[in-house]
Motif scaffolding. Sequence first.
Motif, PDB file in Angstrom:
ATOM      1  N   PHE A 180       0.827  -1.220   0.000  1.00  0.00           N
ATOM      2  CA  PHE A 180       0.000   0.000   0.000  1.00  0.00           C
ATOM      3  C   PHE A 180       0.857   1.265   0.000  1.00  0.00           C
ATOM      4  O   PHE A 180       0.437   2.321   0.456  1.00  0.00           O
ATOM      5  CB  PHE A 180      -1.049  -0.032   1.114  1.00  0.00           C
ATOM      6  CG  PHE A 180      -0.504   0.038   2.526  1.00  0.00           C
ATOM      7  CD1 PHE A 180       0.548  -0.764   2.928  1.00  0.00           C
ATOM      8  CD2 PHE A 180      -1.069   0.897   3.462  1.00  0.00           C
ATOM      9  CE1 PHE A 180       1.043  -0.703   4.230  1.00  0.00           C
ATOM     10  CE2 PHE A 180      -0.580   0.967   4.760  1.00  0.00           C
ATOM     11  CZ  PHE A 180       0.478   0.161   5.142  1.00  0.00           C
ATOM     12  N   THR A 181       2.069   1.121  -0.534  1.00  0.00           N
ATOM     13  CA  THR A 181       2.985   2.240  -0.828  1.00  0.00           C
ATOM     14  C   THR A 181       3.300   3.119   0.384  1.00  0.00           C
ATOM     15  O   THR A 181       3.456   4.330   0.258  1.00  0.00           O
ATOM     16  CB  THR A 181       2.454   3.129  -1.987  1.00  0.00           C
ATOM     17  OG1 THR A 181       1.276   3.784  -1.574  1.00  0.00           O
ATOM     18  CG2 THR A 181       2.197   2.331  -3.234  1.00  0.00           C
ATOM     19  N   CYS A 182       3.419   2.494   1.550  1.00  0.00           N
ATOM     20  CA  CYS A 182       3.682   3.295   2.754  1.00  0.00           C
ATOM     21  C   CYS A 182       5.109   3.834   2.777  1.00  0.00           C
ATOM     22  O   CYS A 182       5.389   4.849   3.400  1.00  0.00           O
ATOM     23  CB  CYS A 182       3.416   2.466   4.005  1.00  0.00           C
ATOM     24  SG  CYS A 182       4.575   1.092   4.219  1.00  0.00           S
ATOM     25  N   GLY A 183       6.037   3.119   2.132  1.00  0.00           N
ATOM     26  CA  GLY A 183       7.424   3.595   2.065  1.00  0.00           C
ATOM     27  C   GLY A 183       8.295   3.181   3.236  1.00  0.00           C
ATOM     28  O   GLY A 183       9.457   3.598   3.323  1.00  0.00           O
ATOM     29  N   THR A 184       7.781   2.345   4.137  1.00  0.00           N
ATOM     30  CA  THR A 184       8.610   1.908   5.273  1.00  0.00           C
ATOM     31  C   THR A 184       9.863   1.184   4.773  1.00  0.00           C
ATOM     32  O   THR A 184      10.957   1.361   5.315  1.00  0.00           O
ATOM     33  CB  THR A 184       7.801   0.954   6.188  1.00  0.00           C
ATOM     34  OG1 THR A 184       6.559   1.560   6.467  1.00  0.00           O
ATOM     35  CG2 THR A 184       8.538   0.653   7.474  1.00  0.00           C
ATOM     36  N   CYS A 185       9.685   0.384   3.737  1.00  0.00           N
ATOM     37  CA  CYS A 185      10.825  -0.362   3.182  1.00  0.00           C
ATOM     38  C   CYS A 185      11.909   0.604   2.704  1.00  0.00           C
ATOM     39  O   CYS A 185      13.094   0.439   3.018  1.00  0.00           O
ATOM     40  CB  CYS A 185      10.367  -1.261   2.038  1.00  0.00           C
ATOM     41  SG  CYS A 185       9.341  -0.426   0.819  1.00  0.00           S
ATOM     42  N   ARG A 233      10.150   1.050  -2.629  1.00  0.00           N
ATOM     43  CA  ARG A 233       8.730   1.273  -2.933  1.00  0.00           C
ATOM     44  C   ARG A 233       8.535   1.483  -4.436  1.00  0.00           C
ATOM     45  O   ARG A 233       7.629   0.925  -5.047  1.00  0.00           O
ATOM     46  CB  ARG A 233       8.219   2.490  -2.149  1.00  0.00           C
ATOM     47  CG  ARG A 233       6.778   2.844  -2.479  1.00  0.00           C
ATOM     48  CD  ARG A 233       6.242   3.947  -1.616  1.00  0.00           C
ATOM     49  NE  ARG A 233       7.061   5.157  -1.664  1.00  0.00           N
ATOM     50  CZ  ARG A 233       6.744   6.280  -1.037  1.00  0.00           C
ATOM     51  NH1 ARG A 233       5.651   6.340  -0.309  1.00  0.00           N
ATOM     52  NH2 ARG A 233       7.524   7.338  -1.112  1.00  0.00           N
ATOM     53  N   ILE A 282       8.810  -1.725  -6.480  1.00  0.00           N
ATOM     54  CA  ILE A 282       7.581  -2.541  -6.484  1.00  0.00           C
ATOM     55  C   ILE A 282       6.590  -1.971  -7.496  1.00  0.00           C
ATOM     56  O   ILE A 282       5.967  -2.697  -8.269  1.00  0.00           O
ATOM     57  CB  ILE A 282       6.943  -2.559  -5.079  1.00  0.00           C
ATOM     58  CG1 ILE A 282       7.929  -3.150  -4.095  1.00  0.00           C
ATOM     59  CG2 ILE A 282       5.605  -3.294  -5.098  1.00  0.00           C
ATOM     60  CD1 ILE A 282       7.458  -4.262  -3.246  1.00  0.00           C
ATOM     61  N   MET A 335       3.095  -5.109   5.641  1.00  0.00           N
ATOM     62  CA  MET A 335       2.202  -6.002   4.902  1.00  0.00           C
ATOM     63  C   MET A 335       2.851  -7.360   4.626  1.00  0.00           C
ATOM     64  O   MET A 335       2.280  -8.195   3.931  1.00  0.00           O
ATOM     65  CB  MET A 335       1.797  -5.358   3.559  1.00  0.00           C
ATOM     66  CG  MET A 335       1.083  -4.030   3.716  1.00  0.00           C
ATOM     67  SD  MET A 335      -0.386  -4.171   4.771  1.00  0.00           S
ATOM     68  CE  MET A 335      -1.540  -4.924   3.629  1.00  0.00           C
ATOM     69  N   VAL A 367       5.426  -8.041   2.771  1.00  0.00           N
ATOM     70  CA  VAL A 367       5.858  -8.245   1.381  1.00  0.00           C
ATOM     71  C   VAL A 367       7.289  -8.802   1.373  1.00  0.00           C
ATOM     72  O   VAL A 367       8.171  -8.272   2.049  1.00  0.00           O
ATOM     73  CB  VAL A 367       5.800  -6.916   0.579  1.00  0.00           C
ATOM     74  CG1 VAL A 367       6.307  -7.130  -0.849  1.00  0.00           C
ATOM     75  CG2 VAL A 367       4.379  -6.359   0.564  1.00  0.00           C
ATOM     76  N   LEU A 390      10.041  -8.538  -0.319  1.00  0.00           N
ATOM     77  CA  LEU A 390      10.624  -7.713  -1.388  1.00  0.00           C
ATOM     78  C   LEU A 390      11.833  -8.379  -2.040  1.00  0.00           C
ATOM     79  O   LEU A 390      12.009  -8.316  -3.260  1.00  0.00           O
ATOM     80  CB  LEU A 390      11.041  -6.344  -0.830  1.00  0.00           C
ATOM     81  CG  LEU A 390       9.908  -5.457  -0.321  1.00  0.00           C
ATOM     82  CD1 LEU A 390       9.751  -5.607   1.176  1.00  0.00           C
ATOM     83  CD2 LEU A 390      10.153  -4.000  -0.666  1.00  0.00           C
TER      84      LEU A 390
HETATM   85  S1  SF4 Z   1       6.488  -3.087   0.294  1.00  0.00           S
HETATM   86 FE1  SF4 Z   1       5.648  -2.939   2.353  1.00  0.00          FE
HETATM   87  S2  SF4 Z   1       6.884  -1.371   3.357  1.00  0.00           S
HETATM   88 FE2  SF4 Z   1       7.222  -1.162   1.166  1.00  0.00          FE
HETATM   89  S3  SF4 Z   1       5.769   0.357   0.499  1.00  0.00           S
HETATM   90 FE3  SF4 Z   1       4.798  -1.631   0.215  1.00  0.00          FE
HETATM   91  S4  SF4 Z   1       3.647  -2.007   2.074  1.00  0.00           S
HETATM   92 FE4  SF4 Z   1       5.071  -0.348   2.529  1.00  0.00          FE
END
Ligand code: SF4
Length: 425
Positions: free
Chosen positions: A31-36, A56, A59, A91, A93, A95
């Motif tokens: 959901f594009t939160c950007g924590t990664c 982000r 992805i 979430m 993911v 990555l």
């Molecule tokens: S991969 Fe996870 S942490 Fe990164 S933007 Fe998406 S939901 Fe957020």
Amino acid sequence: MEALDLNTLPQIRKESRFADLLTETHANICFTCGTCSSGCPLTFMDCLKEENIDCRKAIRMILLGMEQELIDSKWVWSCSACYRCVYGCPMGVHLTDLWYRAKSLRPRDKVPGVLQKGVDNNVETGNNMRIPEEDYVMLLEELGEELAEEECPGFVTPYDVEGAEYLFFENSKEVYAEPDDMKWWWKIFYAAKASWTTVSKNWESVDWGIFTCDFPASKEFARRRVEHMKNLNIKTMILPDCGGSSWGTRYNLEKYFKHEFGPETGRNYVYLFDVLLKFLREGLIKVDKSVHAGRIVTYHDSCKHGRAARLTFGDDRFEEAREILSYCIDMDNFVEMPHNRMDAYCCGAGAGNWPGPYEDVRTEHGWFKAQDIIATGADLVICACSNCRDNIMKNIKKKFNLEYEVKYIWEMVADALILDTEEAE
Ligand code: SF4
Ligand code: SF4
Ligand code: SF4
């Protein structure tokens, strides 16, 4: 760049070379939160500025049909597979599985640097450097004689020994350029009176296939290890010291060769930490703390033995490393890095970035680690992975004018060993 026609998205995703991974890795619920991106050291690094990619965005590139740009990027090869992004994602993911797929889709003749050459060498000759078997065997024998004369009377390097307890693989980097470094483990085995062997063929410890995401090659390297165990009737494989290679070997063993291990077969595999700790806990080896008296010591948590192992296999070797150190030093002189265990920074050279061509990446990424080392005030940094050790010892120390010594955790043990040579003979 052409405008994106959102109506074509379902078709783009269906045809994507990542299509089978979108659900499996949970990329489709990002959901594009950007924590990664916030936790990834590559984000905003100067040497990657031009590409302007972060986790982000990467992805989104996959989801929006820009996968070829990712496959062609320097960014994806700069990722050290440290798993900070995976650890941070709310979430769940996976990555790194997406980055592995991107790397695997790069044509083999476009893999950066010498990495794929090393993989091909290993497939063809059983080691990354194409060292002939007779030269390797001669080195094993001569080094063994040296060790016997220096410190370990009666020592003979065991290779292809049937029925040994432990199977140990040598790293071609040491065989080729740093052979004396091979003696630390040999000395420990000698002191413990351990039953162990290495092998004369297909002996490479390091799996660069996992670095280049040449998965068939990586699987083949794991298969050969299992074959050695079966042919020689060996009980315990010691996973490679190189973090990435231990992760890759275990990944392949668990995925393809699980049936070859367990109580029914009498075979198992262990980390180097498990072996050292067993020897220390059971009193099979004894160490002298005075050897490192007065040193201020810190420990670099290798991502692949720690965070990546925990997130992939469900366990790690964080506390084992510290327990090993507690035998070797007075822990009052031990200082944790500000970011340690699951929060640790990579040394900067993971996933092939030590032998890889991007010195700017391993240096700038390594600055995160350098700052943590500086914060400890340590004059002795302990590592448990050959890549980590090399970037911390041979690169970032020099680049940032730092003053410290670096040792492997097994080097630390070997240096502090109390050798009962009469008994061991
Ligand atoms: S991969 Fe996870 S942490 Fe990164 S933007 Fe998406 S939901 Fe957020
Ligand atoms: S694995 Fe590490 S270096 Fe690679 S994208 Fe994730 S956080 Fe960044
Ligand atoms: S080189 Fe070391 S610190 Fe870096 S990813 Fe590999 S194991 Fe982790």
